[in-house]
Design a protein around this motif. Sequence first.
Motif, short mmCIF file in Angstrom:
data_model
loop_
_atom_site.label_atom_id
_atom_site.label_comp_id
_atom_site.label_asym_id
_atom_site.label_seq_id
_atom_site.Cartn_x
_atom_site.Cartn_y
_atom_site.Cartn_z
N ARG A 78 -15.31 -40.90 11.00
CA ARG A 78 -14.21 -42.04 10.52
C ARG A 78 -15.10 -43.09 9.94
NH1 ARG A 78 -8.93 -40.38 10.44
NH2 ARG A 78 -8.46 -42.69 11.15
N VAL A 79 -16.46 -43.34 10.07
CA VAL A 79 -17.10 -44.39 9.64
C VAL A 79 -16.94 -44.73 8.32
CG1 VAL A 79 -19.38 -45.41 9.69
CG2 VAL A 79 -18.83 -44.25 11.61
N PRO A 80 -17.01 -43.84 7.41
CA PRO A 80 -16.64 -44.17 5.80
C PRO A 80 -15.20 -44.48 5.56
CG PRO A 80 -17.46 -41.74 6.05
CD PRO A 80 -17.50 -42.44 7.38
N VAL A 81 -14.28 -43.82 6.52
CA VAL A 81 -13.17 -44.04 6.32
C VAL A 81 -12.70 -45.86 6.74
CG1 VAL A 81 -10.67 -43.72 7.16
CG2 VAL A 81 -12.31 -41.86 6.48
N VAL A 113 -17.02 -53.65 15.19
CA VAL A 113 -16.39 -52.98 16.13
C VAL A 113 -16.49 -53.88 17.48
CG1 VAL A 113 -16.60 -51.09 17.79
CG2 VAL A 113 -17.43 -50.76 15.17
N ASP A 114 -15.20 -53.89 18.32
CA ASP A 114 -15.33 -54.59 19.56
C ASP A 114 -15.02 -53.45 20.58
OD1 ASP A 114 -14.82 -56.23 21.82
OD2 ASP A 114 -13.72 -57.98 20.68
N GLN A 115 -15.97 -53.16 21.48
CA GLN A 115 -15.92 -52.15 22.30
C GLN A 115 -15.08 -52.61 23.67
OE1 GLN A 115 -19.46 -50.00 23.07
NE2 GLN A 115 -18.75 -49.41 24.80
N GLU A 162 -13.54 -47.74 22.26
CA GLU A 162 -14.20 -47.65 23.49
C GLU A 162 -15.51 -47.39 23.11
OE1 GLU A 162 -11.59 -45.63 26.71
OE2 GLU A 162 -11.31 -44.57 25.11
N GLY A 163 -15.89 -47.19 22.07
CA GLY A 163 -17.39 -47.16 21.46
C GLY A 163 -17.49 -46.30 20.31
N LEU A 164 -18.76 -46.01 19.99
CA LEU A 164 -19.20 -45.22 18.75
C LEU A 164 -19.80 -44.01 19.43
CD1 LEU A 164 -21.12 -47.81 16.63
CD2 LEU A 164 -18.74 -46.92 16.22
N ASP A 165 -19.51 -42.82 18.63
CA ASP A 165 -20.26 -41.55 19.18
C ASP A 165 -21.75 -41.62 19.18
OD1 ASP A 165 -17.93 -40.22 19.67
OD2 ASP A 165 -18.16 -38.63 17.91
N HIS A 177 -8.64 -47.69 17.94
CA HIS A 177 -9.14 -46.50 17.90
C HIS A 177 -9.34 -45.98 19.44
CE1 HIS A 177 -10.99 -42.85 16.19
NE2 HIS A 177 -11.49 -42.95 17.13
N GLY A 178 -8.39 -45.08 19.73
CA GLY A 178 -8.58 -44.73 21.05
C GLY A 178 -9.63 -43.87 21.21
N GLY A 179 -10.67 -43.98 22.18
CA GLY A 179 -11.59 -43.24 22.52
C GLY A 179 -12.95 -43.84 21.79
N ASN A 180 -14.05 -42.73 21.42
CA ASN A 180 -14.96 -43.33 20.90
C ASN A 180 -14.88 -42.85 19.35
OD1 ASN A 180 -16.62 -44.25 22.89
ND2 ASN A 180 -17.76 -42.26 23.17
#
Length: 144
Positions: A13-16, A50-52, A36-39, A5-8
């Motif tokens: 998108r979390v439930p998806v 998640v692997d940042q 790149e992380g979570l919002d 997933h490009g960007g945060n």
Amino acid sequence: MHLYHGGNIPYYRVPVYGALTASLSKVGYDLLVVSEGLDDEIHEPVPFTVDQRKFTLRALVKYTNENRPDAAILFINHSKMSYFPFLLFLRSMRIPAITWTHGIDLQHKGSRFSALAHHMEHEICDGIIAVSYTHLTLPTKRIV
């Protein structure tokens, strides 16, 4: 299986991604979301791993070489300079690549460059996850 997933990752998108993780685990796949992380709006634990990472071509290639996923789902904007080189790298490593896209709407005249990018993406990828079937107007090998 890795989802890039490009960007945060935005909160919606979390439930998806959680549902995708649950669905894939039922058929024996583990999903790892590379982003790149979570919002900042996300304060609860997310239901997937998640692997940042930095989303440079060099970082993605190194990470993918080290981890060798069974398949790669790409949710990355075409405007990222690393997108097409990374997609070609996946193909050269024989890692199935699946794009998660809205496709292209042939009813609306848009940028020729954007249309060309979508056509190339659809030809190179092994599968497409369509955000909306009304936008998927190109013939595909298969729809995931």
